[in-house]
Design a protein around this motif. Structure first.
Motif, short mmCIF file in Angstrom:
data_model
loop_
_atom_site.label_atom_id
_atom_site.label_comp_id
_atom_site.label_asym_id
_atom_site.label_seq_id
_atom_site.Cartn_x
_atom_site.Cartn_y
_atom_site.Cartn_z
N LEU A 103 4.29 -4.49 -3.58
CA LEU A 103 3.49 -4.22 -2.34
C LEU A 103 3.48 -5.20 -1.21
O LEU A 103 4.10 -5.03 -0.26
CB LEU A 103 2.00 -2.83 -2.41
N VAL A 104 2.92 -6.33 -1.70
CA VAL A 104 2.94 -7.30 -0.63
C VAL A 104 4.27 -7.55 -0.48
O VAL A 104 4.89 -8.24 0.89
CB VAL A 104 2.04 -8.48 -1.85
N PHE A 105 5.41 -8.07 -1.70
CA PHE A 105 6.75 -8.35 -0.68
C PHE A 105 7.23 -7.26 0.25
O PHE A 105 7.75 -7.82 0.56
CB PHE A 105 7.17 -8.19 -2.46
N PHE A 106 6.84 -5.92 -0.03
CA PHE A 106 8.19 -5.17 0.41
C PHE A 106 7.32 -5.07 1.80
O PHE A 106 8.06 -4.86 3.05
CB PHE A 106 7.98 -3.31 0.16
N GLY A 107 6.07 -4.47 2.36
CA GLY A 107 5.31 -4.73 3.33
C GLY A 107 5.99 -6.50 3.79
O GLY A 107 6.43 -6.08 5.41
N THR A 108 6.28 -7.34 3.40
CA THR A 108 6.97 -8.87 3.74
C THR A 108 7.89 -8.36 4.61
O THR A 108 8.55 -9.31 5.67
CB THR A 108 6.80 -9.94 3.23
N LEU A 109 8.78 -7.85 3.16
CA LEU A 109 9.93 -7.43 4.07
C LEU A 109 10.52 -6.72 4.92
O LEU A 109 11.15 -6.82 5.96
CB LEU A 109 10.48 -7.57 2.03
N GLU A 110 9.52 -5.69 4.87
CA GLU A 110 9.91 -4.98 6.31
C GLU A 110 9.31 -5.87 7.24
O GLU A 110 10.07 -6.14 8.99
CB GLU A 110 9.23 -3.82 5.99
N GLN A 143 13.77 2.53 8.89
CA GLN A 143 12.79 3.41 8.86
C GLN A 143 11.22 3.24 8.47
O GLN A 143 11.29 2.44 7.16
CB GLN A 143 12.62 4.91 8.45
N PRO A 144 10.54 2.16 9.26
CA PRO A 144 8.90 2.00 8.91
C PRO A 144 8.38 2.51 8.12
O PRO A 144 8.42 3.43 7.56
CB PRO A 144 7.84 1.41 9.84
N GLY A 145 8.06 1.25 6.71
CA GLY A 145 6.90 2.31 5.62
C GLY A 145 8.82 2.82 4.14
O GLY A 145 7.49 3.14 3.22
N SER A 146 9.24 3.27 5.01
CA SER A 146 10.25 3.56 3.74
C SER A 146 10.12 2.68 2.32
O SER A 146 10.42 3.21 1.31
CB SER A 146 11.89 3.48 4.56
N GLY A 147 10.46 1.30 2.63
CA GLY A 147 10.61 0.18 1.11
C GLY A 147 9.29 0.25 0.36
O GLY A 147 9.34 1.20 -1.02
N ILE A 148 8.31 0.17 1.50
CA ILE A 148 6.97 0.59 0.43
C ILE A 148 7.04 1.94 -0.11
O ILE A 148 6.04 1.37 -1.47
CB ILE A 148 5.78 -0.22 1.34
N ASN A 149 7.08 2.94 0.45
CA ASN A 149 6.73 4.05 0.15
C ASN A 149 7.30 4.37 -1.24
O ASN A 149 7.36 5.26 -1.65
CB ASN A 149 7.11 4.89 1.45
N ALA A 150 8.86 4.33 -1.04
CA ALA A 150 9.83 4.49 -2.55
C ALA A 150 9.41 3.30 -3.44
O ALA A 150 9.44 4.32 -4.81
CB ALA A 150 10.98 4.52 -1.95
N ALA A 151 8.83 2.82 -3.48
CA ALA A 151 8.21 2.38 -4.85
C ALA A 151 7.03 2.37 -4.92
O ALA A 151 7.17 1.88 -6.17
CB ALA A 151 7.82 -0.05 -4.10
N GLN A 152 6.20 2.87 -4.19
CA GLN A 152 4.59 3.30 -4.68
C GLN A 152 4.93 4.52 -5.42
O GLN A 152 4.63 4.58 -6.54
CB GLN A 152 4.57 4.49 -3.40
N LYS A 153 6.22 4.96 -4.95
CA LYS A 153 5.92 6.85 -5.92
C LYS A 153 6.66 6.60 -6.97
O LYS A 153 6.23 7.07 -8.60
CB LYS A 153 7.65 7.47 -5.19
N VAL A 154 7.13 5.32 -8.24
CA VAL A 154 7.68 5.00 -9.44
C VAL A 154 6.70 4.52 -9.41
O VAL A 154 6.35 4.62 -10.86
CB VAL A 154 8.72 3.56 -8.89
#
Length: 376
Positions: A345-352, A363-374
């Motif tokens: 989560l830290v990685f995707f928040g920072t990457l975005e 689309q903001p939040g798209s990366g972290i949301n997709a990772a959370q679903k997994v």
């Protein structure tokens, strides 16, 4: 002042339990106390390598165990086949060349895994090839080779299969004996949650027999000398005492967590990263992505070197850039060792945040949301 998050494919974060163990007053290595530690570490390494045979430990980086495998399992001017598809497989070839071996290559584009059939064809065409040297997980490109299938091919020949599993051991199951691998190389600063400084080498019975006939020069990395010492629960040369003490704790943590649980955790985190990367519209560099490291193509218009630098300097999140010709073209995030869902989560928040600063549209939040679903 930023907190620091180490999410590179090595070195990795080190648990506080391991750090505290290594911080204890040092003891002498030729003592009964340290012999007990060596014996316990050997038991745990055998579980990790899934073997009943000895696993040697060297005070060196992983490159030391690479060299040990090459100089102990070959004789002068013998032919070896190196599968070359990244910087670390190139290193295997460079070491073999340095010792005067006749090195043949199967060159695979960066990001691709070798087709097992290509190895079979080369071994059939040249029965004088004494070994096949290959990366299990090519860290520089985030690519995994199919070692299980390759093992089936090589073990039917007189050639040895020598596998650099530095970013595979402890990440995925590596049943050395069951698959018929002949030599497996490991390192401390990856899934084993330690600082750099230890390397490991396991050899099959075929490989040990070959080592008895080897005439390449060797001294520090003489595995016959190390084997004699290990039988007495000691080492041939002065060991990295504090690192070995830490190794014992790290391996016990992994054992307590459960080996299969560990492999499943790593798999899920890797899939979460891959899902998040794709959701951001980014492209995974490898066509056969590793479980231990995800290499990502830097999008057009984005400075890949600056992306990695901003993540580290401004947010305290260290990932890795590309090496050699891939510098600036890819970035790599590790999913191995002492890493969990929060780190992702830290990685995707920072990457975005950094991608937005560098002008990449998504689309903001798209990366972290997709990772959370997994992950959840």
């Amino acid at each position: 002042m930023n907190k620091k998050y180490l999410l590179a494919p090595g070195p990795v974060q080190v648990p506080s339990e391991v750090l505290l163990e290594m911080a204890k007053p040092i003891i002498h290595h030729r003592t009964e106390e340290f012999e007990h530690t060596i014996a316990r570490v050997q038991e745990l390494l055998q579980e990790l390598f899934q073997t009943k045979g000895p696993v040697l430990t060297f005070a060196s980086s992983g490159t030391g165990a690479m060299e040990a495998a090459i100089v102990n399992l070959h004789s002068q001017k013998e032919s070896v086949l190196v599968v070359r598809n990244g910087k670390f497989s190139e290193r295997l070839g460079a070491i073999a060349e340095a010792y005067g071996l006749d090195v043949q290559y199967i060159d695979i584009p960066y990001g691709d895994a070798v087709e097992p059939k290509a190895i079979q064809e080369r071994l059939t065409a040249d029965v004088n090839i004494k070994s096949v040297l290959i990366e299990y997980s090519e860290t520089s490109t985030g690519t995994m080779n199919n070692i299980e299938e390759i093992s089936k091919i090589v073990k039917k020949t007189d050639a040895l299969l020598i596998v650099d599993a530095i970013t595979a051991l402890g990440v995925v199951s590596v049943p050395c004996e069951e698959w018929g691998i002949d030599a497996v190389i490991g390192g401390s600063q990856k899934s084993l949650m330690l600082p750099p400084g230890l390397s490991f080498l396991w050899c099959s019975k075929r490989a040990w027999a070959r080592s008895e006939k080897s005439n390449l020069p060797k001294f520090y990395f003489n595995i016959q000398e190390e084997l004699k010492a290990l039988k007495k629960n000691t080492t041939a040369w002065t060991p990295a005492i504090s690192l070995i003490n830490g190794l014992k704790v790290a391996l016990e943590m992994m054992q307590e967590y459960g080996w299969n649980n560990l492999y499943e955790k790593n798999r899920k985190l890797a899939l979460a990263v891959q899902a998040g990367i794709k959701a951001l519209g980014l492209e995974i560099f490898s066509r056969n992505s590793s479980i231990s490291v995800c290499a990502v193509q830097v999008p057009t218009g984005v400075d890949g070197v600056l992306l990695v630098k901003k993540m580290k300097d401004e947010y305290g999140v260290t990932i890795a850039g590309g090496q050699g010709e891939l510098k600036g073209n890819i970035f790599r995030v590790g999913t191995l060792g002492y890493i969990d869902r929060t780190d992702i989560l830290v990685f995707f928040g920072t990457l975005e945040a950094v991608l937005k600063e560098l002008g990449y549209l998504f689309q903001p939040g798209s990366g972290i949301n997709a990772a959370q679903k997994v992950m959840y």
